[in-house]
Write an enzyme that holds these catalytic residues in place. Structure first.
Site, PDB file in Angstrom:
ATOM      1  N   LYS A 173       0.847  -1.192   0.000  1.00 35.75           N
ATOM      2  CA  LYS A 173       0.000   0.000   0.000  1.00 35.75           C
ATOM      3  C   LYS A 173       0.883   1.243   0.000  1.00 35.75           C
ATOM      4  O   LYS A 173       1.614   1.482   0.953  1.00 35.75           O
ATOM      5  CB  LYS A 173      -0.919   0.027   1.223  1.00 35.75           C
ATOM      6  CG  LYS A 173      -2.038   1.050   1.055  1.00 35.75           C
ATOM      7  CD  LYS A 173      -2.785   1.325   2.341  1.00 35.75           C
ATOM      8  CE  LYS A 173      -2.153   2.405   3.168  1.00 35.75           C
ATOM      9  NZ  LYS A 173      -2.046   3.727   2.516  1.00 35.75           N
ATOM     10  N   GLY A 226       7.196   5.036   7.874  1.00 35.05           N
ATOM     11  CA  GLY A 226       6.232   6.107   8.125  1.00 35.05           C
ATOM     12  C   GLY A 226       6.504   6.732   9.487  1.00 35.05           C
ATOM     13  O   GLY A 226       7.619   6.656  10.011  1.00 35.05           O
ATOM     14  N   THR A 228       6.381   7.649  13.576  1.00 35.50           N
ATOM     15  CA  THR A 228       6.606   6.844  14.790  1.00 35.50           C
ATOM     16  C   THR A 228       5.283   6.438  15.444  1.00 35.50           C
ATOM     17  O   THR A 228       5.142   5.306  15.905  1.00 35.50           O
ATOM     18  CB  THR A 228       7.514   7.624  15.766  1.00 35.50           C
ATOM     19  OG1 THR A 228       8.802   7.719  15.151  1.00 35.50           O
ATOM     20  CG2 THR A 228       7.663   6.927  17.109  1.00 35.50           C
ATOM     21  N   THR A 230       2.375   5.929  13.992  1.00 39.74           N
ATOM     22  CA  THR A 230       1.786   4.841  13.190  1.00 39.74           C
ATOM     23  C   THR A 230       2.557   3.547  13.458  1.00 39.74           C
ATOM     24  O   THR A 230       1.953   2.470  13.587  1.00 39.74           O
ATOM     25  CB  THR A 230       1.840   5.178  11.682  1.00 39.74           C
ATOM     26  OG1 THR A 230       1.412   6.518  11.496  1.00 39.74           O
ATOM     27  CG2 THR A 230       0.969   4.261  10.871  1.00 39.74           C
ATOM     28  N   GLU A 248      10.620   1.507   9.882  1.00 38.28           N
ATOM     29  CA  GLU A 248      11.489   2.667   9.616  1.00 38.28           C
ATOM     30  C   GLU A 248      10.664   3.904   9.931  1.00 38.28           C
ATOM     31  O   GLU A 248       9.724   4.226   9.205  1.00 38.28           O
ATOM     32  CB  GLU A 248      11.935   2.675   8.148  1.00 38.28           C
ATOM     33  CG  GLU A 248      12.722   1.452   7.719  1.00 38.28           C
ATOM     34  CD  GLU A 248      14.043   1.314   8.425  1.00 38.28           C
ATOM     35  OE1 GLU A 248      14.552   2.317   8.948  1.00 38.28           O
ATOM     36  OE2 GLU A 248      14.570   0.191   8.471  1.00 38.28           O
ATOM     37  N   CYS A 282      13.210  11.902   5.925  1.00 39.18           N
ATOM     38  CA  CYS A 282      13.408  11.468   7.314  1.00 39.18           C
ATOM     39  C   CYS A 282      14.848  11.687   7.759  1.00 39.18           C
ATOM     40  O   CYS A 282      15.133  11.722   8.948  1.00 39.18           O
ATOM     41  CB  CYS A 282      13.035   9.997   7.441  1.00 39.18           C
ATOM     42  SG  CYS A 282      13.888   8.989   6.221  1.00 39.18           S
ATOM     43  N   GLU A 383       9.486  15.838  15.835  1.00 41.41           N
ATOM     44  CA  GLU A 383       9.726  15.852  14.390  1.00 41.41           C
ATOM     45  C   GLU A 383       8.770  16.835  13.718  1.00 41.41           C
ATOM     46  O   GLU A 383       7.555  16.732  13.876  1.00 41.41           O
ATOM     47  CB  GLU A 383       9.524  14.445  13.812  1.00 41.41           C
ATOM     48  CG  GLU A 383       9.882  14.375  12.337  1.00 41.41           C
ATOM     49  CD  GLU A 383       9.580  13.027  11.690  1.00 41.41           C
ATOM     50  OE1 GLU A 383       8.494  12.479  11.924  1.00 41.41           O
ATOM     51  OE2 GLU A 383      10.446  12.537  10.937  1.00 41.41           O
TER      52      GLU A 383
HETATM   53  P1  NAD Z   1       2.268   7.845   8.168  1.00 39.07           P
HETATM   54  O1  NAD Z   1       2.742   7.020   9.296  1.00 39.07           O
HETATM   55  O2  NAD Z   1       1.136   8.753   8.376  1.00 39.07           O
HETATM   56  O3  NAD Z   1       1.844   6.926   6.926  1.00 39.07           O
HETATM   57  C1  NAD Z   1       2.737   5.996   6.353  1.00 39.07           C
HETATM   58  C2  NAD Z   1       1.929   4.891   5.691  1.00 39.07           C
HETATM   59  O4  NAD Z   1       1.250   4.173   6.700  1.00 39.07           O
HETATM   60  C3  NAD Z   1       0.856   5.388   4.722  1.00 39.07           C
HETATM   61  O5  NAD Z   1       0.772   4.505   3.632  1.00 39.07           O
HETATM   62  C4  NAD Z   1      -0.409   5.320   5.570  1.00 39.07           C
HETATM   63  O6  NAD Z   1      -1.576   5.174   4.807  1.00 39.07           O
HETATM   64  C5  NAD Z   1      -0.134   4.076   6.396  1.00 39.07           C
HETATM   65  N1  NAD Z   1      -0.874   3.994   7.654  1.00 39.07           N
HETATM   66  C6  NAD Z   1      -1.325   4.999   8.429  1.00 39.07           C
HETATM   67  N2  NAD Z   1      -1.970   4.505   9.508  1.00 39.07           N
HETATM   68  C7  NAD Z   1      -1.917   3.156   9.412  1.00 39.07           C
HETATM   69  C8  NAD Z   1      -2.396   2.087  10.211  1.00 39.07           C
HETATM   70  N3  NAD Z   1      -3.052   2.309  11.349  1.00 39.07           N
HETATM   71  N4  NAD Z   1      -2.156   0.828   9.820  1.00 39.07           N
HETATM   72  C9  NAD Z   1      -1.468   0.585   8.692  1.00 39.07           C
HETATM   73  N5  NAD Z   1      -1.005   1.548   7.880  1.00 39.07           N
HETATM   74  C10 NAD Z   1      -1.217   2.823   8.239  1.00 39.07           C
HETATM   75  O7  NAD Z   1       3.553   8.617   7.639  1.00 39.07           O
HETATM   76  P2  NAD Z   1       3.625   9.723   6.503  1.00 39.07           P
HETATM   77  O8  NAD Z   1       3.032  10.978   7.051  1.00 39.07           O
HETATM   78  O9  NAD Z   1       3.136   9.150   5.236  1.00 39.07           O
HETATM   79  O10 NAD Z   1       5.210   9.904   6.338  1.00 39.07           O
HETATM   80  C11 NAD Z   1       5.991  10.764   7.111  1.00 39.07           C
HETATM   81  C12 NAD Z   1       6.710  10.015   8.208  1.00 39.07           C
HETATM   82  O11 NAD Z   1       7.482   8.956   7.651  1.00 39.07           O
HETATM   83  C13 NAD Z   1       7.689  10.885   8.954  1.00 39.07           C
HETATM   84  O12 NAD Z   1       7.583  10.621  10.321  1.00 39.07           O
HETATM   85  C14 NAD Z   1       9.047  10.422   8.428  1.00 39.07           C
HETATM   86  O13 NAD Z   1      10.128  10.627   9.300  1.00 39.07           O
HETATM   87  C15 NAD Z   1       8.792   8.967   8.220  1.00 39.07           C
HETATM   88  N6  NAD Z   1       9.762   8.396   7.289  1.00 39.07           N
HETATM   89  C16 NAD Z   1      10.711   7.558   7.770  1.00 39.07           C
HETATM   90  C17 NAD Z   1      11.665   7.029   6.911  1.00 39.07           C
HETATM   91  C18 NAD Z   1      12.707   6.070   7.414  1.00 39.07           C
HETATM   92  O14 NAD Z   1      13.344   5.435   6.575  1.00 39.07           O
HETATM   93  N7  NAD Z   1      12.930   5.953   8.703  1.00 39.07           N
HETATM   94  C19 NAD Z   1      11.624   7.358   5.556  1.00 39.07           C
HETATM   95  C20 NAD Z   1      10.644   8.235   5.106  1.00 39.07           C
HETATM   96  C21 NAD Z   1       9.701   8.753   5.973  1.00 39.07           C
END
Ligand code: NAD
Length: 479
Positions: A173, A226, A228, A230, A248, A282, A383
């Protein structure tokens, strides 16, 4: 209006309930396509397709799997222009960034894991008393890959590639905020002849489609990138069915600058590490710690460079910073600028929403620099994930290590110094999964990638990713 489709069992189909979510072009603030609002029933269908494909795909010779994946990588390269344009339109990032970073990296990801499987070897332990052990690395079955919006196709393929290379079938997804390149990618998978059911892409919200993937009792592992919070929800869900997971998560990375650094190189790179992708990487260094003796010199040079850092429409060649990804996200980032002021900080550059001529409803903001805040205030601990950095002076190594390690996060850190002993001392002591010395964002795909503390669990990259997507089985034989 264009309707994005799910990719299930080798076909592009609408969600079962045929409901849709609006997809925005952030540079204009307009809806420009529709995304399937998939739910549990669509995920069930995708899992079933994955299960049916698994026996055949997992026993397909590695060289054949690699051949198909290499074809997908070639097709990404052949469609580079269209994909880069789609990524910039969907995410708001500058076209030059999508062209030079996101899309080339997507094909590299596929190529890297397609060839890695041909170099992977298993362990074997010979026991003198007449027993021999060997270890099988077996694919898990159907696995889930969930990715965020900041590097859409780049991170999506980074997860899918090791999963399918090692013989798993995938239910993936992409973020509902940036689904377009995942959709275009599904068309390329069909064109490349990826057998049906090996990869299934289900579009939709995290709380419905994402949750259904994580909760599904037939899905054996979750690879998630995504936020922290989540990640915390997903970890709890995975615990219920003892799924393997790789998380991650977020970061609040320090950029530590010593007076003896190569100043010009540091300034040039610090501009990138602060504001690349509108600060929505990130790995961006959002807390800049500067040795006191060069604090004023740094500030003058950094702000002067920022004057030339053009914010504008992603498709304009001069643009170095495009739009933030969504209205909600822009509002969140701007609220942190207000918080910084309440906490006693001084905004010394930017700080405001920007109106761009011809794109008046787009989600633009100025690159923002704040000083005068203590290291432990909320602005310096949480963040923000936008084009906002803080400047903090320090006197000693010990002091800056305390500052740098003070957050709940530990993803990456950057250190600028020409003193190699100091560089190694600091690198050893940083609570961080990745340390860059005198550079930033340089990535060798063989190296471990991931964070400590609340920045994640596990490591991606190289054979570690293949290990995550396989289960070792030891076979002990007497002779
Ligand atoms: P997010 O956690 O809101 O969403 C990430 C993904 O998870 C999306 O596809 C979303 O639809 C899905 N999701 C949301 N809730 C869910 C649930 N309850 N169950 C299953 N899936 C769910 O993150 P975002 O806003 O899309 O991205 C930004 C974040 O990602 C920032 O915190 C950033 O630091 C982090 N990030 C980390 C890395 C890494 O490699 N550590 C890389 C890129 C981004």
């Amino acid at each position: 209006m264009q309707k994005i489709e799910n990719y299930i069992n080798g076909e592009l189909i609408s969600s079962i309930k045929e409901q849709y979510i609006d997809n925005y072009n952030p540079s204009k603030g307009e809806v420009y396509s529709l995304i399937p609002n998939s739910d549990k029933d669509d995920v069930d269908l995708a899992v079933k397709a994955g299960e049916e494909a698994f026996a055949s795909w997992s026993s397909t010779p590695k060289v054949k799997r690699a051949e198909i994946m290499l074809k997908i990588a070639d097709l990404i390269d052949e469609n580079h222009k269209e994909l880069a344009h789609a990524e910039a339109l969907d995410n708001g990032k500058p076209l030059f960034l999508a062209s030079h970073v996101d899309i080339p990296r997507a094909s590299s990801n596929i190529r890297f894991f397609a060839t890695a499987i041909m170099h992977n070897a298993n362990e074997s332990y010979h026991m003198e008393e007449g027993f021999n052990n060997y270890t099988l690395s077996q694919p898990l079955g159907v696995v889930g890959c969930i990715s965020p919006w900041n590097l859409p196709l780049y991170l999506f393929t980074w997860k899918i590639a090791p999963a399918i290379a090692s013989g798993n079938c995938v239910v993936a997804k992409p973020s509902e905020v940036t689904p377009m390149t995942a959709y275009l990618f599904s068309k390329l998978c069909i064109e490349a002849g990826l057998p049906k059911g090996v990869l299934n892409i289900v579009h939709g919200l995290g709380s419905s489609a994402g949750d259904a993937i994580v909760s599904h009792n037939k899905i054996k592992a979750i690879s998630f990138t995504g936020g922290t919070n989540t990640g915390r929800i997903i970890a709890r869900k995975c615990a219920e069915t003892f799924k393997k997971m790789s998380l991650e998560l977020g970061g609040k990375n320090p950029n530590i600058i010593f007076a003896d650094c190569d100043f010009d190189n540091m300034i040039k790179t610090t501009l990138q590490s602060s504001f690349a992708n509108q600060g929505q990487i990130c790995l961006c260094g959002s807390r800049i710690f500067i040795e006191q003796s060069i604090y004023e010199k740094f500030k003058t040079a950094f702000l002067a460079k920022l004057e030339t850092h053009t914010v504008g429409n992603p498709f304009d060649e001069k643009t170095r910073m495009g739009a933030l990804v969504s209205k909600d996200h822009l509002e969140k980032v701007l609220s942190y600028v207000e918080l910084a002021k309440e906490e006693g900080g001084t905004v010394i550059f930017g700080g405001n929403k920007l109106i761009i001529e011809g794109s008046e409803n787009g989600y633009y903001m100025e690159p923002t620099v704040i000083e005068g805040l203590p290291y432990n205030c909320r602005t310096n601990q949480e963040e923000i994930f936008g084009p906002v950095v803080t400047l903090i002076p320090f006197e000693t190594e010990e002091e800056v290590l305390t500052y740098a390690n003070s957050t709940p996060y530990g993803l990456s850190a950057t250190v600028w110094t020409e003193n190699i002993s100091r560089a190694q001392r600091i690198a050893n002591k940083l609570d961080s999964g990745i340390v860059w010395v005198n550079c930033w964002l340089v990535r060798d795909l063989r190296t471990p990638f991931g964070g400590v503390k609340q920045s994640g669990l596990g490591r991606e990259g190289g054979f570690r990713a293949l290990n995550f997507f396989t289960e070792p089985k030891n076979v002990c034989m007497a002779y």
